[in-house]
Design an enzyme around this catalytic site. Structure first.
Site, PDB file in Angstrom:
ATOM      1  N   HIS A  17      12.992 -17.123   6.172  1.00 52.56           N
ATOM      2  CA  HIS A  17      11.672 -17.502   6.666  1.00 52.56           C
ATOM      3  C   HIS A  17      10.604 -17.283   5.598  1.00 52.56           C
ATOM      4  O   HIS A  17       9.654 -18.057   5.493  1.00 52.56           O
ATOM      5  CB  HIS A  17      11.339 -16.699   7.929  1.00 52.56           C
ATOM      6  N   GLN A 203      19.776 -19.820  -0.837  1.00 51.47           N
ATOM      7  CA  GLN A 203      20.403 -20.916  -0.098  1.00 51.47           C
ATOM      8  C   GLN A 203      20.088 -22.292  -0.657  1.00 51.47           C
ATOM      9  O   GLN A 203      20.989 -23.136  -0.794  1.00 51.47           O
ATOM     10  CB  GLN A 203      20.019 -20.853   1.379  1.00 51.47           C
ATOM     11  N   TRP A 221      16.093 -24.287  12.154  1.00 53.84           N
ATOM     12  CA  TRP A 221      15.333 -25.416  11.618  1.00 53.84           C
ATOM     13  C   TRP A 221      15.201 -25.351  10.101  1.00 53.84           C
ATOM     14  O   TRP A 221      15.304 -26.374   9.417  1.00 53.84           O
ATOM     15  CB  TRP A 221      13.958 -25.499  12.280  1.00 53.84           C
ATOM     16  N   ASN A 222      14.971 -24.149   9.546  1.00 55.04           N
ATOM     17  CA  ASN A 222      14.876 -24.041   8.093  1.00 55.04           C
ATOM     18  C   ASN A 222      16.179 -24.481   7.431  1.00 55.04           C
ATOM     19  O   ASN A 222      16.168 -25.276   6.485  1.00 55.04           O
ATOM     20  CB  ASN A 222      14.553 -22.596   7.682  1.00 55.04           C
ATOM     21  N   ASP A 242      16.337 -23.568  19.597  1.00 55.48           N
ATOM     22  CA  ASP A 242      16.263 -24.988  19.252  1.00 55.48           C
ATOM     23  C   ASP A 242      17.507 -25.491  18.538  1.00 55.48           C
ATOM     24  O   ASP A 242      17.604 -26.671  18.205  1.00 55.48           O
ATOM     25  CB  ASP A 242      15.040 -25.245  18.368  1.00 55.48           C
ATOM     26  N   GLN A 243      18.476 -24.618  18.313  1.00 54.09           N
ATOM     27  CA  GLN A 243      19.602 -24.976  17.456  1.00 54.09           C
ATOM     28  C   GLN A 243      20.483 -26.073  18.054  1.00 54.09           C
ATOM     29  O   GLN A 243      21.047 -26.886  17.313  1.00 54.09           O
ATOM     30  CB  GLN A 243      20.410 -23.721  17.133  1.00 54.09           C
TER      31      GLN A 243
END
Length: 320
Positions: A17, A203, A221-222, A242-243
């Site tokens: 994040h 990443q 989301w990221n 939300d995945q």
């Protein structure tokens, strides 16, 4: 009096994040905006880089109750933020600046959206350099998701059955005694012969590597956006929030991956993981779609692209 616009960004204290927030800060600074990035001391105290920040960026911290060690999965950070009004946030920043508490100054200007800010991985980029193009399976479940030991064992089985080189991020866990230790896998020797296990990695740098052929992701989301922008086909392995929606986008809208099927006990079995990895690694269509979305995603963030124009419109709307 300084009339330069100033934006406060508050971020969850995890590398996945903080890094995108640093990159976003950099874009805002280029548009003439000063930025203060606020996160918990629990994250700042664990960072390894202590180089100066770019002009226009200030990084501050505050206590979230876990100053001596962030425990992923605990949402105390968010619950405390909801109690803060705008004046309280202003006071918090002032107190943090004057408190003498340590916080790290960073340079986000690199391919890793801020870099490997916490524990460095064991030469994973050099390891990736030794692999053939589009051959490596990358597995990561982000900053917060906690998998059961049974599920971790099934992932290990699936990776071994695929017979493909892999880079697997397994975060260190915190025990009740306060000591960090990695869970012992039953097939650890076999895994180390076939792939590489690290506690963390940069990443975006990994996803941008030519050896990457597949990204097994929790669909945060990221991570979803980073996989899309990097043009890497994905195995969608959603956990919560939300995945599941993001997994549907990957499978049915963008058509850049597949979604795992969970058994009656709520576990994704090793055979299913192997099946999904093979589908993605062997699919020319998914690879073409991934490359197409990579080109489109990079176009929209360029000067004059839709993302660039929308950000400028947002700043204009709030009077900046």
């Amino acid at each position: 009096m300084d009339h330069q616009p100033h934006i406060l960004l508050v971020t969850f204290p995890g590398q996945g994040h903080i890094n995108p927030s640093l990159q976003f800060s950099k874009r805002l600074i280029k548009m003439g905006v000063k930025v203060t990035l606020l996160t918990a001391f629990s994250a700042l105290n664990r960072m390894t880089k202590t180089i100066p920040t770019p002009q226009g960026l200030t990084i501050l911290g505050f206590s979230d109750g876990y100053d001596d060690g962030f425990k992923p999965g605990r949402l105390h950070f968010f619950s405390e933020l909801t109690k803060l009004g705008s004046q309280a946030v202003t006071n918090l920043i002032t107190e943090s600046s004057n408190s003498g508490r340590p916080f790290t100054r960073l340079d986000p200007s690199n391919t890793a959206f801020g870099g490997d800010l916490f524990k460095t991985s064991r030469n994973c980029i050099e390891w990736l350099d030794s692999k053939e193009d589009s051959s490596v399976v990358y597995v990561s479940f982000g900053s917060v998701c906690e998998l059961s030991n049974n599920q971790i064992e099934e992932i290990a089985r699936g990776l071994l059955k695929s017979h493909r080189p892999f880079l697997w991020v397994i975060r260190a866990t915190t025990t009740n005694s306060g000591n960090e230790e990695e869970d012992k896998l039953s097939c650890e020797e076999e895994l180390e012969k076939q792939g590489m296990i690290v506690p963390w990695c940069s990443q975006v740098e990994v996803l941008s590597h030519s050896s990457l052929g597949c990204f097994v992701t929790h669909c945060g989301w990221n991570s979803t956006l980073e996989g899309l922008v990097s043009g890497v086909p994905m195995v969608a392995f959603p956990q919560w929030s939300d995945q599941a929606t993001n997994a549907k986008l990957i499978k049915d809208v963008w058509k850049t991956g597949v979604r795992v099927i969970v058994n009656e006990e709520g576990v994704v079995e090793g055979e299913e993981i192997e099946r999904c990895i093979e589908m993605v690694m062997e699919s020319e269509e998914m690879r073409r779609n991934a490359k197409k979305w990579r080109v489109m995603a990079r176009e929209v963030v360029k000067e004059g692209g839709s993302s660039d124009l929308n950000l400028k419109a947002f700043l204009s709307e709030i009077g900046i």
